[in-house]
Design an enzyme around this catalytic site. Sequence first.
Site, PDB file in Angstrom:
ATOM      1  CB  THR A  33      -0.898   0.035   1.286  1.00  0.00           C
ATOM      2  OG1 THR A  33      -0.183   0.448   2.474  1.00  0.00           O
ATOM      3  CG2 THR A  33      -1.736  -0.990   1.368  1.00  0.00           C
ATOM      4  CB  CYS A  34       0.056   4.952  -0.184  1.00  0.00           C
ATOM      5  SG  CYS A  34      -1.133   5.081   1.246  1.00  0.00           S
ATOM      6  CG  MET A  52      -6.271   7.389  -1.688  1.00  0.00           C
ATOM      7  SD  MET A  52      -6.870   7.611   0.068  1.00  0.00           S
ATOM      8  CE  MET A  52      -5.851   6.309   0.520  1.00  0.00           C
ATOM      9  CB  ALA A  90     -10.922   6.209 -11.298  1.00  0.00           C
ATOM     10  CD  GLU A 129      -6.476   2.763   7.457  1.00  0.00           C
ATOM     11  OE1 GLU A 129      -7.226   2.622   6.340  1.00  0.00           O
ATOM     12  OE2 GLU A 129      -5.274   2.003   7.213  1.00  0.00           O
ATOM     13  N   PRO A 130     -10.223   1.930   8.431  1.00  0.00           N
ATOM     14  CG  PRO A 130     -12.081   2.640   7.516  1.00  0.00           C
ATOM     15  CD  PRO A 130     -11.048   2.991   8.302  1.00  0.00           C
ATOM     16  CD  GLN A 131      -7.788   3.119   1.558  1.00  0.00           C
ATOM     17  OE1 GLN A 131      -7.543   3.876   2.214  1.00  0.00           O
ATOM     18  NE2 GLN A 131      -7.939   3.126   0.317  1.00  0.00           N
TER      19      GLN A 131
END
EC number: 1.2.1.70
Length: 423
Positions: free
Chosen positions: A49-50, A188, A185, A109-111
């Site tokens: 992830t980022c 995030m 798109a 955070e849930p992501q």
Amino acid sequence: MMRLATIGLNHHTAPVAIRERLAFAAATLSDAVRDLLQTVAAEAVILSTCNRTEIYCVADAEDVIDWWANYHQMNVDEIRPYLYTHGCSETIHHAYRVACGLDSMVLGEPQILGQMKEAVRIATEQRALGTWLNALFQRTFAVAKEIRSHTCVGDNTVSMASASVKMAETVFPDLHQTRVLLVGAGEMNELVATYFAAKKPLAMTIANRSLPRAQALCDSLIVSATACSINDLPKIIHQYDVIVSCTAAPMPIIGKRLMEQAMVQRAGKPIFMLDLAVPRDIESQVNEINGIYLKTVDDIDSVVATGKEARRVAAAAAEQMVASKVAEFVAWQKQRQRVPLICALRDEGERARQQVLNNVIKQLEKGLSPQEALERLSVQLTNKLLHAPTRLLNKGNDETLTAAVSQIYRLQPPQHENERRLA
């Protein structure tokens, strides 16, 4: 030696300049998992992830580090200072914390849970999950769900998406008077678009490689938005005051030269740019241009401080639950490790039973009375089942073995004659 392990780096241990070099692009993640399996790992899941890249695996950790460096054509010594390695029980604890958002830049955070599930899905497609990782992630997802349901760790959360708006407002306090461009798109930017749309800017545009996906995101917003191709950026980018980019591109797609040209066309009017991608979408040199305020994911931490103290209190309760759930999983693991021994013990007992039974049946056929046959069966079966422990006990004075046999058969050592008299 192969064992359950995690090797990774995150926003705590490495700056974005290092994270982007060691990240795995979504388009190549399946290939990376497959290559890892074919070379050094028996099981593997890659989470990229980022804010983090982690390899959950059944492998030798040093072999995985070597593979990771070679895969990205980097020197092992160059990346080692930024890495952490967790062994078996540490991996369980770490996976639980990550899934619950306890190790995220935005606490709670849930992501990240969705990102972990996607990483497991990709690994499953590559048949990269075996007994260890399949059990680990099944329990990880269940624990994350339970902790989020029974604690307030996700409450008062300032997400990266909402933080994006707050950061833009430091340059343009009234976003209603701005033109906003989102590049990408994906998940995030879907969240980012929702927050910016709530500010009702003068115009919003979604640029993406897939035009239908960009249009679908535009149609979902509460304001009118326009979809365009990323290839159109050189022609339109100068029109926008706020630019947020988050794509899966392996190289920067917005360079210094392009933005220099854009600033000339804007006659020096400022631009706020936020790069949420890892690897980065925007060349770092863009920040050298007067009038451009470029931020990355590493700049978000100060913005997400809102509500952090309340989340820390909730996190303490969540951490206790995590510790309890880790203990449960470790106990389950130990029980699983004893299963083969239990099966072997039962198989041996069944083999002895069948052998004695077959012998007695033959004797019955020769005319032995049923009463005598039962007597012989019980004696022979007892002798067979007790032969092995009796022989071991007669071999020496192993106190551990003696205690184990006593516990198994619930035996009390016989009292000596003088002890009986005293009793």
